[in-house]
Design a protein around this motif. Structure first.
Motif, PDB file in Angstrom:
ATOM      1  N   VAL A 202     -18.369   6.674   7.678  1.00  0.00           N
ATOM      2  CA  VAL A 202     -18.176   5.297   7.211  1.00  0.00           C
ATOM      3  C   VAL A 202     -18.290   5.147   5.696  1.00  0.00           C
ATOM      4  O   VAL A 202     -18.025   4.069   5.168  1.00  0.00           O
ATOM      5  CB  VAL A 202     -19.182   4.336   7.887  1.00  0.00           C
ATOM      6  N   LYS A 203     -18.661   6.243   5.026  1.00  0.00           N
ATOM      7  CA  LYS A 203     -18.882   6.189   3.581  1.00  0.00           C
ATOM      8  C   LYS A 203     -17.691   5.549   2.883  1.00  0.00           C
ATOM      9  O   LYS A 203     -16.558   5.987   3.056  1.00  0.00           O
ATOM     10  CB  LYS A 203     -19.113   7.618   3.070  1.00  0.00           C
TER      11      LYS A 203
ATOM     12  N   GLU B 163     -19.018   0.490   6.419  1.00  0.00           N
ATOM     13  CA  GLU B 163     -20.262   1.149   5.988  1.00  0.00           C
ATOM     14  C   GLU B 163     -21.492   0.268   6.143  1.00  0.00           C
ATOM     15  O   GLU B 163     -22.502   0.683   6.719  1.00  0.00           O
ATOM     16  CB  GLU B 163     -20.141   1.621   4.531  1.00  0.00           C
ATOM     17  N   LYS B 164     -21.388  -0.941   5.628  1.00  0.00           N
ATOM     18  CA  LYS B 164     -22.556  -1.808   5.619  1.00  0.00           C
ATOM     19  C   LYS B 164     -23.056  -2.106   7.027  1.00  0.00           C
ATOM     20  O   LYS B 164     -24.250  -1.972   7.335  1.00  0.00           O
ATOM     21  CB  LYS B 164     -22.204  -3.126   4.890  1.00  0.00           C
ATOM     22  N   GLU B 165     -22.095  -2.464   7.875  1.00  0.00           N
ATOM     23  CA  GLU B 165     -22.473  -2.850   9.242  1.00  0.00           C
ATOM     24  C   GLU B 165     -23.058  -1.657   9.994  1.00  0.00           C
ATOM     25  O   GLU B 165     -24.103  -1.759  10.638  1.00  0.00           O
ATOM     26  CB  GLU B 165     -21.232  -3.373   9.977  1.00  0.00           C
ATOM     27  N   VAL B 166     -22.370  -0.512   9.886  1.00  0.00           N
ATOM     28  CA  VAL B 166     -22.790   0.660  10.649  1.00  0.00           C
ATOM     29  C   VAL B 166     -24.142   1.170  10.166  1.00  0.00           C
ATOM     30  O   VAL B 166     -25.057   1.413  10.965  1.00  0.00           O
ATOM     31  CB  VAL B 166     -21.727   1.779  10.563  1.00  0.00           C
ATOM     32  N   MET B 167     -24.307   1.290   8.843  1.00  0.00           N
ATOM     33  CA  MET B 167     -25.573   1.826   8.341  1.00  0.00           C
ATOM     34  C   MET B 167     -26.729   0.855   8.601  1.00  0.00           C
ATOM     35  O   MET B 167     -27.870   1.268   8.820  1.00  0.00           O
ATOM     36  CB  MET B 167     -25.473   2.168   6.848  1.00  0.00           C
ATOM     37  N   GLY B 168     -26.407  -0.429   8.596  1.00  0.00           N
ATOM     38  CA  GLY B 168     -27.419  -1.425   8.949  1.00  0.00           C
ATOM     39  C   GLY B 168     -27.882  -1.231  10.378  1.00  0.00           C
ATOM     40  O   GLY B 168     -29.081  -1.269  10.687  1.00  0.00           O
TER      41      GLY B 168
ATOM     42  N   VAL C 257     -21.078   4.236  17.314  1.00  0.00           N
ATOM     43  CA  VAL C 257     -22.470   4.683  17.219  1.00  0.00           C
ATOM     44  C   VAL C 257     -23.229   3.893  18.276  1.00  0.00           C
ATOM     45  O   VAL C 257     -23.018   2.687  18.398  1.00  0.00           O
ATOM     46  CB  VAL C 257     -23.073   4.369  15.837  1.00  0.00           C
ATOM     47  N   ALA C 258     -24.043   4.574  19.067  1.00  0.00           N
ATOM     48  CA  ALA C 258     -24.723   3.850  20.154  1.00  0.00           C
ATOM     49  C   ALA C 258     -26.191   4.204  20.224  1.00  0.00           C
ATOM     50  O   ALA C 258     -26.600   5.340  19.999  1.00  0.00           O
ATOM     51  CB  ALA C 258     -24.050   4.151  21.485  1.00  0.00           C
ATOM     52  N   SER C 259     -26.985   3.212  20.569  1.00  0.00           N
ATOM     53  CA  SER C 259     -28.450   3.344  20.566  1.00  0.00           C
ATOM     54  C   SER C 259     -28.947   4.365  21.575  1.00  0.00           C
ATOM     55  O   SER C 259     -29.970   4.996  21.380  1.00  0.00           O
ATOM     56  CB  SER C 259     -29.089   1.993  20.882  1.00  0.00           C
ATOM     57  N   PHE C 260     -28.220   4.534  22.652  1.00  0.00           N
ATOM     58  CA  PHE C 260     -28.759   5.333  23.748  1.00  0.00           C
ATOM     59  C   PHE C 260     -28.488   6.824  23.610  1.00  0.00           C
ATOM     60  O   PHE C 260     -28.962   7.606  24.435  1.00  0.00           O
ATOM     61  CB  PHE C 260     -28.224   4.822  25.089  1.00  0.00           C
TER      62      PHE C 260
END
Length: 811
Positions: A271-272, A277-282, A324-327
């Motif tokens: 995402v760089k 980028e902002k949303e994903v890294m957040g 990207v997923a939390s699990f």
RNA sequence: GCUGGUGUGGUGGAAUGGUAUACACGUUCGCCUUAAGAGCGAAUGGCCUACAGCCGUGUGGGUUCGACUCCCACCACCAGCACCA
């Protein structure tokens, strides 16, 4: 005649046995050996009833084995390092070493009251340098072989104990010792590469040793071997290649999206500099924080975010969105997951974020949807475009096609066969004082330098400020930590962390054999004479910790060649004991205040009664609250045994058939039950025999003698005392175990049950000589008055006769 | 959710295809005793019209001459693991 007062006889014999070294054996030449092992004890201060249960009951087996002419080795020792000593010491201002050693002295005294055949000459105490020198030696060997290594990793950190915890020591997100919530923290630590042994630690279905199925299944699940493929991918419009592990290669054609673990470094690469980028890294930060706070709380919320990237999916030529997923677990597999929406979680995720899935993937009929759990349904029912199975696999069964698909994937170069384990390498670094120092020196010039073997042991210094300060206490011990580098002689520092105490307990059973040996763990003569352990008693709670670690150590030491050729497993048989709970029904613990100290009961009823009761209370794996109510019963039993003296016949009395029959039956029953760890029914058999003896006018010397011999392992003191009266000879514990004679087991007449249509209606005493004659028995049965009533007006269609047991008339 | 295990009298439990509840605890009654305790003896799964009966091993089905035991489904409890792709 004196009354039976246990306190008059027990201390006397305990003292004599000890003085005479009655139970000592020659460890160098034990020709017919029996190594009886019970998990050693943590020296918490006092012996409670649970210790008695763990040690006194196996002692019964050990004593029978002795009488069967085995040289029984039943050592005992103390697992003496560890946090409780340190915490207790901090709380009371006593040094952990002093606290521990005085506890040990006290507990040894208390063990003495048990009347066990323990040989304290061959004890081990893990906190003494003579012991942990060999911990350090094994560590250096592991380092040499690449099994020990230093790595950085997220670790379970207990903020209260200020130490890293192994996965096995985290219980429901809390520290196993203090109950504080565990957090995740990245630290440098020493690891043991147990994963290298994963395959050898796996149990086969038919192991050569007798270990209970629950422990084998449990360990296999924990090791978690799964076979699959690592598929290779390229990110669209980027020069990023990666692999993902898939244990269900049958679905590899069905991939519809990909999910990455938030911790994965690739996420940032993807995402760089993009609008995402902002949303994903957040999102990544949010999840990381959440995991840091309470990683182990089950969080059913599945969350994710789209990276804006796709991967080129070679097998189908499609573009697959990357999320990207939390699990997703970064530590498992490659941290990237192939989602083909065949499982519920992936499906739920797709639904939540509207990731397009082909609708037919999930049947509308709820009953049909159930089948999706099997995956088989997906495989056979998925529509074209989602699950394009290669022609050669069409219509074949799900499981049987599996290996062919892996071959296919390899042939087409989509990926490679991969075996993945759930088991992690074992982190052994502990930031506490009371443990074995890790024998490493850090030098600015030479880096990480192992302490030379001849400098072992690296002794734990006594004078250290061991109150937790967020760094290891040993780091503050200036004169200890600063040393000359063994390589270059320059200024250097010792490793300040200590070893997990599970290292200490991973090989203690070897040290029992040769506890004073200064040049090797144990001499090869003794190893050969006494290993492997014949029977190992312990708690079921050690399924995933101690018993797995110790198997690993044994295999390592075996590979190292220090064990000779002893086989793969260190114990031929493992037996789980149960748990005696506090009277309130929960586990005994000092903090709950429900610890049962047997002192009072021993005073009142004697050690023999307590031993007997612990045998009698139920099957040995029982988990039940302590209920002293039944103690009176076994005490009563011993009292009646004591009173048998009065019935002793003046001279050899001719024994009737019934007397001999019950005697030999009991010998057989007790022998077999002890062999099969059925202590409770062995005691019951003795009680039945005693009931018979008490009903008799006179008891013969032969009966009394055999009875005492059978009872001797259970109640060593009273039987020794009575033996003196009977035989005027010392000691009963040097006599041979009685043998039964088959000819006395055969009765001259047998009770046969008569059934009509499977219901018991009468019984019949039948002489042995006509027992095998079906016609005669049938005639006799039909003659019975009670049976006649059921037969009138009916015809007997069929007769089943089991000789000596039952005859069943079917009408 | 997954894995392993367990379900039997008032209680701990016994019985691995052949008399369900061995052995013990508890309870009740009796003997002994001035009394208490200890000791000894008897009874003790439920129901009934109570010695010719019926029911009964978590529930429902099945196999068998016969099932606590074997098979299928379910329920409850215990233990361990648990977002493992």
């Amino acid at each position: 005649m004196r009354k039976y007062i246990p306190s008059d006889i027990e201390p006397k014999w305990q003292k004599k046995w000890q003085e005479d070294k009655l139970y000592a054996i020659d460890l160098d030449q034990a020709a017919k050996k029996y190594y009886l092992l019970v998990e050693f004890t943590y020296p918490s201060g006092d012996l409670h009833i649970g210790h008695w249960f763990a040690f006194a009951v196996p002692d019964v087996l050990g004593r029978m084995k002795r009488m069967q002419d085995y040289q029984v080795f039943f050592p005992n020792g103390f697992d003496a390092f560890g946090l409780p000593a340190e915490n207790a010491a901090i709380a009371r201002g006593v040094h952990p070493r002093d606290w521990t050693l005085s506890n040990i002295e006290n507990m040894k005294q208390q063990f003495g009251l048990m009347g066990a055949i323990h040989d304290w000459e061959n004890s081990v105490i893990t906190c003494l340098p003579g012991y942990y020198k060999w911990n350090q030696w094994i560590f250096l060997k592991m380092l040499e072989k690449g099994i020990a290594y230093k790595g950085r990793a997220l670790a379970n950190w207990c903020p209260n104990c200020q130490t890293v915890l192994a996965n096995e020591n985290v219980e429901a997100g809390e520290c196993w010792r203090c109950g504080t919530e565990v957090v995740q923290k990245e630290v440098e630590q020493w690891f043991l590469r147990i994963t290298e042994y994963a395959d050898r630690l796996l149990w086969s279905d038919n192991p050569t040793v007798d270990w209970p199925k629950p422990i084998r299944e449990g360990q296999n699940n924990w090791i978690g071997r799964s076979e699959g493929v690592n598929l290779r991918f390229k990110v669209k419009d980027m020069d990023i290649h990666f692999e993902m592990f898939d244990s269900v290669p049958q679905t590899f054609m069905a991939q519809t999206f990909t999910v990455i673990a938030p911790e994965h470094p690739m996420v940032y690469e993807l995402v760089k500099g993009t609008e995402h980028e902002k949303e994903v890294m957040g999102f990544v930060e949010k999840i990381k924080k959440k995991k840091m706070m309470n990683k182990f709380e089950i969080d059913r919320d599945i969350e994710g975010v789209f990276t804006g990237r796709y991967l080129e999916y070679t097998p189908t030529g499609k573009s697959i969105p990357i999320w990207v997923a939390s699990f997703v677990i970064y530590e498992y597999g490659t941290g990237v997951v192939n989602s083909s929406a065949h499982d519920e979680r992936d499906f739920a995720f797709a639904k939540k974020y509207d990731i397009p899935l082909h609708p037919v993937m999930f049947p509308k009929d709820p009953k049909e949807a159930e089948k999706v759990k099997n995956l088989e349904y997906c495989y056979h029912h998925a529509p074209d475009g989602i699950l394009q199975e290669p022609e050669e696999f069409k219509g074949r069964r799900w499981e049987e096609v599996r290996h062919d698909i892996i071959d296919y994937i390899e042939k087409k170069r989509y990926g490679k066969r991969k075996i993945q384990y759930h088991l992690h390498d074992w982190s052994i670094s502990r930031q506490r004082y009371w443990g074995a120092p890790i024998p490493i020196i850090y030098c600015d010039n030479c880096g990480t330098v192992p302490v030379p073997e001849e400098d072992l042991p690296v002794e734990l210094p006594y004078k250290v400020d061991y109150t937790p300060k967020g760094k290891p206490p040993l780091a503050t011990a200036e004169d200890w930590i600063n040393v000359k580098c063994p390589n270059c002689g320059g200024e250097a520092k010792r490793e300040a962390e200590t070893m997990d105490t599970f290292v200490d307990s991973s090989w203690y059973f070897l040290r029992y054999l040769d506890n004073k040996n200064d040049t090797e763990i144990a001499s090869s003569i003794r190893l050969k004479a006494l290993m492997p352990v014949d029977i190992y008693f312990g708690g079921a709670e050690h399924t995933l910790g101690h018993t797995l670690y110790s198997r690993f150590f044994y295999k390592f030491l075996s590979d190292l060649g220090v064990l000779g050729n002893l086989g793969e497993e260190y114990a031929k048989k493992r037996v789980h004991h149960g748990v005696i709970l506090g009277p309130d029904g929960s586990r005994m613990s000092k903090s709950r205040g429900n610890v049962v100290n047997p002192d009072e009961q021993i005073k009142e009823y004697g050690a023999d009664a307590v031993r007997l009761y612990l045998c009698f209370i139920g099957p040995y794996d029982i988990v039940a609250p302590w209920n002293p109510g039944g103690l009176g019963g076994v005490y009563h039993f011993l009292q009646r045994v004591w009173l048998l003296q009065e019935k002793l016949g003046s001279q050899a009395e001719k024994l009737g058939f019934k007397d001999l029959n019950i005697m030999h039956k009991t010998i057989k029953k007790v022998t077999e039950d002890l062999e099969n760890i059925k202590f409770n029914t062995a005691v019951a058999a003795l009680m039945e025999w005693l009931n018979h003896l008490c009903r008799k006018e006179k008891v013969s010397k032969e009966e009394f003698r055999s009875f005492l011999l059978l009872l001797a392992p259970f109640a060593p003191h009273i039987t020794e005392e009575l033996w003196q009266i009977l035989e005027a000879k010392y000691s009963i514990h040097q006599q041979s175990w009685p043998k039964f004679d088959n000819k006395h087991l055969q009765q001259d007449q047998v009770l046969v049950v008569i059934q009509v249509n499977g219901k018991v209606r009468d019984t019949l005493l039948i002489q042995n000589d006509i027992l095998s004659n079906k016609e005669v028995v049938e005639k006799m049965a039909k003659k019975s008055e009670k049976i006649q009533k059921f037969l009138t007006g009916k015809t007997v269609k069929k007769t089943i006769y089991v000789p000596g047991k039952i005859i069943n008339l079917v009408i």
